[in-house]
Design a protein around this motif. Structure first.
Motif, PDB file in Angstrom:
ATOM      1  N   THR A   1     -35.561 -21.726  -7.285  1.00 19.69           N
ATOM      2  CA  THR A   1     -34.480 -22.679  -7.059  1.00 19.69           C
ATOM      3  C   THR A   1     -33.127 -21.978  -7.052  1.00 19.69           C
ATOM      4  OG1 THR A   1     -35.795 -24.445  -8.038  1.00 19.69           O
ATOM      5  CG2 THR A   1     -33.431 -24.808  -7.909  1.00 19.69           C
ATOM      6  N   ALA A   2     -32.919 -21.056  -7.979  1.00 13.77           N
ATOM      7  CA  ALA A   2     -31.649 -20.321  -8.011  1.00 13.77           C
ATOM      8  C   ALA A   2     -31.463 -19.530  -6.717  1.00 13.77           C
ATOM      9  CB  ALA A   2     -31.610 -19.399  -9.225  1.00 13.77           C
ATOM     10  N   TYR A   3     -32.516 -18.904  -6.257  1.00 12.75           N
ATOM     11  CA  TYR A   3     -32.463 -18.113  -5.030  1.00 12.75           C
ATOM     12  C   TYR A   3     -32.157 -19.006  -3.825  1.00 12.75           C
ATOM     13  CZ  TYR A   3     -34.174 -14.646  -1.600  1.00 12.75           C
ATOM     14  OH  TYR A   3     -34.303 -13.768  -0.552  1.00 12.75           O
ATOM     15  N   ALA A   4     -32.850 -20.140  -3.726  1.00 15.17           N
ATOM     16  CA  ALA A   4     -32.628 -21.072  -2.623  1.00 15.17           C
ATOM     17  C   ALA A   4     -31.204 -21.613  -2.647  1.00 15.17           C
ATOM     18  CB  ALA A   4     -33.638 -22.212  -2.690  1.00 15.17           C
ATOM     19  N   GLN A   5     -30.687 -21.914  -3.832  1.00 19.56           N
ATOM     20  CA  GLN A   5     -29.312 -22.419  -3.922  1.00 19.56           C
ATOM     21  C   GLN A   5     -28.312 -21.352  -3.484  1.00 19.56           C
ATOM     22  OE1 GLN A   5     -29.044 -24.018  -7.899  1.00 19.56           O
ATOM     23  NE2 GLN A   5     -29.762 -26.021  -7.223  1.00 19.56           N
ATOM     24  N   TYR A   6     -28.564 -20.102  -3.828  1.00 23.01           N
ATOM     25  CA  TYR A   6     -27.676 -19.039  -3.361  1.00 23.01           C
ATOM     26  C   TYR A   6     -27.685 -18.978  -1.833  1.00 23.01           C
ATOM     27  CZ  TYR A   6     -25.771 -14.812  -1.676  1.00 23.01           C
ATOM     28  OH  TYR A   6     -25.031 -13.936  -0.926  1.00 23.01           O
ATOM     29  N   LEU A   7     -28.860 -18.954  -1.243  1.00 22.16           N
ATOM     30  CA  LEU A   7     -28.955 -18.827   0.211  1.00 22.16           C
ATOM     31  C   LEU A   7     -28.322 -20.019   0.926  1.00 22.16           C
ATOM     32  CD1 LEU A   7     -32.529 -17.326   0.576  1.00 22.16           C
ATOM     33  CD2 LEU A   7     -30.348 -16.152   0.985  1.00 22.16           C
ATOM     34  N   THR A   8     -28.393 -21.191   0.324  1.00 22.35           N
ATOM     35  CA  THR A   8     -27.788 -22.383   0.910  1.00 22.35           C
ATOM     36  C   THR A   8     -26.275 -22.269   0.963  1.00 22.35           C
ATOM     37  OG1 THR A   8     -29.625 -23.750   0.165  1.00 22.35           O
ATOM     38  CG2 THR A   8     -27.581 -24.894   0.640  1.00 22.35           C
ATOM     39  N   ASN A   9     -25.707 -21.515   0.053  1.00 22.95           N
ATOM     40  CA  ASN A   9     -24.247 -21.376  -0.032  1.00 22.95           C
ATOM     41  C   ASN A   9     -23.824 -19.923   0.137  1.00 22.95           C
ATOM     42  OD1 ASN A   9     -23.714 -24.199  -0.832  1.00 22.95           O
ATOM     43  ND2 ASN A   9     -24.985 -23.599  -2.554  1.00 22.95           N
ATOM     44  N   GLY A  10     -24.621 -19.145   0.842  1.00 23.10           N
ATOM     45  CA  GLY A  10     -24.375 -17.713   0.956  1.00 23.10           C
ATOM     46  C   GLY A  10     -23.281 -17.359   1.943  1.00 23.10           C
ATOM     47  N   LEU A  11     -23.358 -16.166   2.473  1.00 19.60           N
ATOM     48  CA  LEU A  11     -22.325 -15.610   3.331  1.00 19.60           C
ATOM     49  C   LEU A  11     -22.406 -16.083   4.777  1.00 19.60           C
ATOM     50  CD1 LEU A  11     -22.537 -11.929   2.046  1.00 19.60           C
ATOM     51  CD2 LEU A  11     -20.852 -13.673   1.401  1.00 19.60           C
TER      52      LEU A  11
ATOM     53  N   THR B   1     -31.496 -29.514 -12.168  1.00 20.19           N
ATOM     54  CA  THR B   1     -30.748 -28.321 -11.770  1.00 20.19           C
ATOM     55  C   THR B   1     -30.644 -28.201 -10.254  1.00 20.19           C
ATOM     56  OG1 THR B   1     -32.674 -26.842 -11.701  1.00 20.19           O
ATOM     57  CG2 THR B   1     -31.514 -27.052 -13.826  1.00 20.19           C
ATOM     58  N   CYS B   2     -31.342 -29.038  -9.520  1.00 23.08           N
ATOM     59  CA  CYS B   2     -31.335 -28.958  -8.057  1.00 23.08           C
ATOM     60  C   CYS B   2     -30.095 -29.608  -7.454  1.00 23.08           C
ATOM     61  CB  CYS B   2     -32.581 -29.633  -7.489  1.00 23.08           C
ATOM     62  SG  CYS B   2     -34.095 -28.812  -7.993  1.00 23.08           S
ATOM     63  N   GLN B   3     -29.254 -30.167  -8.258  1.00 21.79           N
ATOM     64  CA  GLN B   3     -28.067 -30.849  -7.749  1.00 21.79           C
ATOM     65  C   GLN B   3     -26.876 -29.910  -7.675  1.00 21.79           C
ATOM     66  OE1 GLN B   3     -28.334 -33.972  -6.600  1.00 21.79           O
ATOM     67  NE2 GLN B   3     -30.476 -33.872  -7.151  1.00 21.79           N
ATOM     68  N   GLY B   4     -27.089 -28.676  -7.261  1.00 19.47           N
ATOM     69  CA  GLY B   4     -26.038 -27.663  -7.203  1.00 19.47           C
ATOM     70  C   GLY B   4     -24.924 -28.014  -6.241  1.00 19.47           C
ATOM     71  N   GLU B   5     -24.039 -27.070  -6.041  1.00 19.07           N
ATOM     72  CA  GLU B   5     -22.897 -27.242  -5.153  1.00 19.07           C
ATOM     73  C   GLU B   5     -23.268 -26.839  -3.733  1.00 19.07           C
ATOM     74  OE1 GLU B   5     -20.107 -28.681  -6.243  1.00 19.07           O
ATOM     75  OE2 GLU B   5     -21.121 -28.854  -8.177  1.00 19.07           O
ATOM     76  N   GLY B   6     -22.522 -27.347  -2.790  1.00 16.11           N
ATOM     77  CA  GLY B   6     -22.718 -26.974  -1.400  1.00 16.11           C
ATOM     78  C   GLY B   6     -23.009 -28.176  -0.535  1.00 16.11           C
ATOM     79  N   ALA B   7     -22.872 -27.984   0.764  1.00 21.59           N
ATOM     80  CA  ALA B   7     -23.011 -29.084   1.709  1.00 21.59           C
ATOM     81  C   ALA B   7     -24.402 -29.702   1.688  1.00 21.59           C
ATOM     82  CB  ALA B   7     -22.676 -28.606   3.118  1.00 21.59           C
ATOM     83  N   LEU B   8     -25.433 -28.865   1.666  1.00 19.29           N
ATOM     84  CA  LEU B   8     -26.787 -29.387   1.698  1.00 19.29           C
ATOM     85  C   LEU B   8     -27.095 -30.165   0.431  1.00 19.29           C
ATOM     86  CD1 LEU B   8     -29.261 -29.482   3.501  1.00 19.29           C
ATOM     87  CD2 LEU B   8     -30.048 -27.386   2.437  1.00 19.29           C
ATOM     88  N   GLN B   9     -26.720 -29.615  -0.718  1.00 24.30           N
ATOM     89  CA  GLN B   9     -26.953 -30.317  -1.969  1.00 24.30           C
ATOM     90  C   GLN B   9     -26.138 -31.608  -2.022  1.00 24.30           C
ATOM     91  OE1 GLN B   9     -26.345 -27.019  -1.829  1.00 24.30           O
ATOM     92  NE2 GLN B   9     -27.730 -25.937  -3.163  1.00 24.30           N
ATOM     93  N   ALA B  10     -24.908 -31.587  -1.506  1.00 25.08           N
ATOM     94  CA  ALA B  10     -24.075 -32.786  -1.508  1.00 25.08           C
ATOM     95  C   ALA B  10     -24.733 -33.897  -0.697  1.00 25.08           C
ATOM     96  CB  ALA B  10     -22.689 -32.473  -0.966  1.00 25.08           C
ATOM     97  N   ALA B  11     -25.382 -33.538   0.403  1.00 27.20           N
ATOM     98  CA  ALA B  11     -26.053 -34.538   1.232  1.00 27.20           C
ATOM     99  C   ALA B  11     -27.217 -35.184   0.498  1.00 27.20           C
ATOM    100  CB  ALA B  11     -26.541 -33.894   2.524  1.00 27.20           C
TER     101      ALA B  11
END
Length: 190
Positions: free
Chosen positions: A57-67, A23-33
């Motif tokens: 993990t859900a919280y961290a993924q949100y913050l990685t792709n937040g506002l 589940t750690c392979q979410g969307e976003g620049a950091l996850q893509a890297a």
């Protein structure tokens, strides 16, 4: 520091553990890297507590792709890494900051607590320092931040800094080592 609780080794990453780490392979620049990399050591350590792993993990993924912009987010995270003395956060977010347009010279300045920052960036760095030392942001810094950020972004900023303090506590206490595949980075400034 010696690892106190090491990451789960690859041969033990089966069943629920493998599913959670997937589940750690979410969307976003950091996850893509990190998409073609094994799970991060922080993830493979935290997953030893599956019930805690899920919301963290859900919280961290949100913050990685937040506002917040990627640049502002990475400046805040790197400054938090410096203040919390977290070499793991520093190594990982050094790379993320460079990818977000922060120059190596700016990262060096950030580590030293100096630099010629835009007014909102200086207020952002001051806010990180104030949250670290006093668990609040002064009225003057808040005024400067509020001139640049929406209320939702301001809430996110405070939560981001708090999240990375908590992660630093985990990493530093567990002795989690930076992932071996990371490109070389300058050491955490002293």
């Amino acid at each position: 520091m010696t690892e106190r609780i090491p990451p789960i080794p690859p041969h033990e990453r089966v069943g629920e553990i493998a599913e959670l780490l997937g589940t750690c392979q979410g969307e976003g620049a950091l996850q893509a890297a990190y998409r073609d990399r094994p799970p991060l050591n922080v993830q493979a350590t935290l997953v030893r507590n599956p019930a805690l792993f899920r919301p963290c993990t859900a919280y961290a993924q949100y913050l990685t792709n937040g506002l917040l912009s990627a640049r502002d987010r990475e400046l805040a995270v790197l400054r938090t890494a410096v203040r919390c003395r977290s070499p793991y956060e520093w190594a990982h977010h050094y790379q993320a900051a460079i990818a977000a347009g922060v120059s190596a010279a700016e990262v060096d300045d950030l580590g030293k607590g100096i630099g010629d920052w835009d007014p909102h960036e200086q207020a952002l760095l001051d806010a990180v320092d104030q949250l670290h030392t006093a668990s609040t942001i002064t009225d003057e810094t808040w005024r400067l931040l509020h001139a640049h950020y929406s209320e939702a972004e301001l809430i996110e900023l405070v939560m981001l800094v708090g999240q990375y303090h908590a992660v630093a506590y985990l990493l530093n206490t567990m002795g989690t080592q930076a992932d071996e595949w990371l490109p070389p980075t300058p050491p955490l400034p002293s």
